[in-house]
Design a protein around this motif. Structure first.
Motif, short mmCIF file in Angstrom:
data_model
loop_
_atom_site.label_atom_id
_atom_site.label_comp_id
_atom_site.label_asym_id
_atom_site.label_seq_id
_atom_site.Cartn_x
_atom_site.Cartn_y
_atom_site.Cartn_z
N GLY A 87 0.86 -1.21 0.10
CA GLY A 87 -0.18 -0.02 -0.17
C GLY A 87 0.98 1.28 0.18
N ALA A 88 2.10 1.24 0.59
CA ALA A 88 2.85 2.31 0.66
C ALA A 88 3.25 2.81 -0.36
N GLY A 89 3.35 2.02 -1.51
CA GLY A 89 3.96 2.21 -2.80
C GLY A 89 2.89 2.42 -3.76
N ALA A 90 1.73 2.44 -3.51
CA ALA A 90 0.63 2.46 -4.46
C ALA A 90 0.57 3.66 -5.42
N PRO A 91 0.72 4.81 -4.98
CA PRO A 91 0.99 5.99 -5.82
C PRO A 91 2.03 5.95 -6.70
N GLN A 92 3.27 5.65 -6.33
CA GLN A 92 4.44 5.53 -7.04
C GLN A 92 4.07 4.37 -8.35
N ALA A 93 3.24 3.20 -8.11
CA ALA A 93 2.93 2.30 -9.04
C ALA A 93 2.11 2.94 -10.01
N ALA A 94 1.15 3.57 -9.51
CA ALA A 94 0.13 4.23 -10.43
C ALA A 94 1.06 5.09 -11.42
N LEU A 95 1.86 5.92 -10.90
CA LEU A 95 2.58 6.90 -11.81
C LEU A 95 3.40 6.05 -12.91
N ILE A 96 3.99 4.89 -12.55
CA ILE A 96 4.76 4.17 -13.37
C ILE A 96 3.80 3.37 -14.27
N ALA A 97 2.74 2.85 -14.10
CA ALA A 97 1.63 2.42 -14.96
C ALA A 97 1.44 3.63 -15.96
N ALA A 98 1.28 4.97 -15.65
CA ALA A 98 0.78 5.85 -16.69
C ALA A 98 1.94 6.08 -17.52
N GLU A 99 3.25 6.26 -16.91
CA GLU A 99 4.46 6.46 -17.74
C GLU A 99 4.48 5.40 -18.66
N THR A 100 4.38 4.15 -18.45
CA THR A 100 4.46 2.98 -19.25
C THR A 100 3.51 3.00 -20.20
N PHE A 101 2.40 3.47 -19.94
CA PHE A 101 1.33 3.62 -21.23
C PHE A 101 1.68 4.64 -22.05
N LEU A 102 2.36 5.68 -21.58
CA LEU A 102 2.81 6.69 -22.73
C LEU A 102 3.96 6.27 -23.58
N GLU A 103 4.64 5.30 -22.98
CA GLU A 103 5.83 4.57 -23.89
C GLU A 103 5.20 3.84 -24.81
N ALA A 104 4.17 3.25 -24.66
CA ALA A 104 3.49 2.22 -25.39
C ALA A 104 2.50 2.99 -26.33
N SER A 105 2.12 4.06 -26.20
CA SER A 105 0.74 4.86 -26.89
C SER A 105 1.44 5.68 -28.30
N PRO A 106 2.51 5.99 -28.51
CA PRO A 106 2.88 6.85 -29.78
C PRO A 106 2.77 6.26 -30.80
N ALA A 107 2.89 4.94 -30.98
CA ALA A 107 2.64 4.51 -32.40
C ALA A 107 1.10 4.19 -32.71
N SER A 108 0.41 4.04 -31.60
CA SER A 108 -1.14 4.01 -31.80
C SER A 108 -1.90 5.25 -32.00
N GLY A 109 -1.10 6.28 -31.08
CA GLY A 109 -1.88 7.59 -31.10
C GLY A 109 -3.01 7.39 -30.22
N ALA A 110 -2.79 6.51 -28.96
CA ALA A 110 -4.00 6.25 -27.95
C ALA A 110 -3.91 7.34 -26.93
N TRP A 111 -5.14 7.40 -26.57
CA TRP A 111 -5.19 8.60 -25.55
C TRP A 111 -5.62 7.71 -24.23
N ARG A 112 -6.40 6.74 -24.21
CA ARG A 112 -6.74 5.95 -23.18
C ARG A 112 -6.18 4.60 -23.27
#
Length: 436
Positions: A196-221
């Motif tokens: 639980g203590a690392g949950a906010p950091q994990a959420a940010l990592i998930a969002a940043e990982t999404f950004l790295e995966a999305s440029p080729a597709s142009g995904a917003w969500r």
């Protein structure tokens, strides 16, 4: 220590795929106003819906002086100001910054965070998620990468009761009874279990990982990713390393349930007041009444909900009934028997050029007995701001309206109604399943 891993390989979406965005993200904010038929619109992000009384005063002042005099709540617990003049931008930004509502101009449209609005108030839930909320907002505003998220990307912080976990966020944190949390990507049943203590950091990592995966597709969500959410979850789990364990979400309460209007009982004889806003909008006088109660009778805080309501924490039990009476007299929803309970609508005419009808006036004219199902009125097929879960869909068409049940993301065959108000009201009441 969270392990850094290379971004996952992505497959470009095929030409014409719906996930490819041909234009930029035009989602409005405070710095980027949207031109509507009733003037400019500003959407002010309020992470977790939490406002101080002083911040609420600033929003009321700006709505009266620069806009149409009303505050409009969104399905993400944010606030919209409408009817703004073209020259108000500089003053709007200045007042937002001074009040703490704009901590980072680069991140102002990406601070989309919904949170369980009753967390820490009613003794339910597995933990008070307010520390998660403040930590995640600070992490987002400090991340250069996160500034690249679209204005549609959504985080949800669920205290374990399952309310905002059901809202279909891109990244969801849900508290568990043992102090851990689960991290969900999109609507995946598979999750990553984390401390639980690392949950906010994990959420940010998930969002940043999404950004790295999305440029080729142009995904917003997350739902726009051609490879889906599961491959993204795999990569997030790898980046979390020993801190994350891939598993299936434990069974628990789940449902997009708004706090019931009325008194919310908490420990130590302290209660909160839960009120609904008819059609999600509130006048300056009504807002002032809420703010005064929060400042002088409560904890000095208002919590805006993703169901277009407001919770005022920290009032005493003895005065709660009197305060609810005053809020009901001001025109707010303070009990489950209000005919406005469960009724929502988009802005409709005259505010939106795409709308085919004044759906707010139609919704008011069609009020009847409280329905078992919520109903949402849309002026066109876009259905802006519609709810999640099971609901009655009323859509204006060139020939009248269509009424249909939506469940499990699917819309049943609609019933077409011509421009007869009595027939439309009867059809909506029947569809909602009026309670005895």
């Amino acid at each position: 220590m969270l392990a850094a891993m290379p971004p996952p390989a992505t497959t470009p979406a095929p030409p014409g795929d719906a996930s490819v965005r041909a234009r930029g993200d035009a989602c409005p904010g405070t710095l980027r106003l949207h031109r509507a038929d009733d003037g400019s619109l500003a959407r002010i992000r309020v992470p977790g819906g939490v406002l101080t009384a002083d911040q609420a005063d600033v929003l009321r002042e700006l709505a009266v002086r620069l806009g149409d005099g009303e505050l409009h709540l969104t399905s993400r617990g944010n606030v919209q100001l409408r009817g703004l003049g073209q020259e108000c931008g500089a003053e709007l930004v200045s007042r937002m910054s001074e009040s703490g509502l704009l901590p980072s101009e680069r991140h102002e449209r990406v601070r989309n965070v919904v949170a369980s609005p009753l967390s820490g108030l009613d003794g339910r839930g597995e933990r008070d998620i307010r520390p998660w909320l403040s930590a995640l907002d600070a992490l987002l505003c400090a991340s250069d990468a996160a500034a690249g998220l679209s204005g549609r990307f959504l985080f949800a912080l669920d205290d374990g009761r399952g309310d905002v976990d059901a809202l279909g966020a891109d990244v969801t944190l849900r508290a568990l009874s043992d102090g851990d949390a689960i991290l969900r990507i999109g609507a995946e049943e598979s999750v990553v279990r984390i401390p639980g203590a690392g949950a906010p950091q994990a959420a940010l990592i998930a969002a940043e990982t999404f950004l790295e995966a999305s440029p080729a597709s142009g995904a917003w969500r997350v739902t726009d990713l051609p490879a889906g959410a599961e491959s993204l979850l795999d990569e997030v789990a790898r980046r979390l390393g020993p801190a994350g364990t891939r598993t299936v979400a434990p069974v628990g309460p789940q449902g997009s349930t708004a706090p019931a209007p009325g008194m919310v009982t908490g420990p130590r004889d302290v209660v909160a007041l839960s009120v609904g806003l008819p059609l999600g909008r509130i006048g300056a006088g009504q807002w002032q009444t809420l703010t005064d109660i929060a400042r002088h009778r409560g904890d000095g805080e208002l919590r805006l909900t993703p169901w277009r309501g407001v919770v005022v924490p920290g009032t005493g039990r003895e005065q709660a009934a009197e305060l609810l009476d005053s809020l009901g007299a001001a025109g707010l929803i303070v009990g489950p028997r209000s005919p406005w309970t469960g009724v929502g609508a988009c802005i409709g005419r005259p505010g939106c050029a795409k709308s085919l009808a004044d759906v707010r006036a139609e919704a008011a004219a069609a009020l009847g007995p409280v329905g078992a199902l919520p109903v949402y009125w849309s002026g066109c097929e876009r259905r802006c701001g519609h709810p999640q879960g099971e609901w009655i869909d009323v859509v204006a068409t060139p020939d009248g309206h269509q009424v249909a049940l939506v469940r499990d993301g699917r819309r049943d065959a609609p019933v077409s109604i011509d421009d007869s108000p009595p027939a439309l009201a009867a059809a909506v009441s029947a569809a909602r399943g009026a309670l005895d």
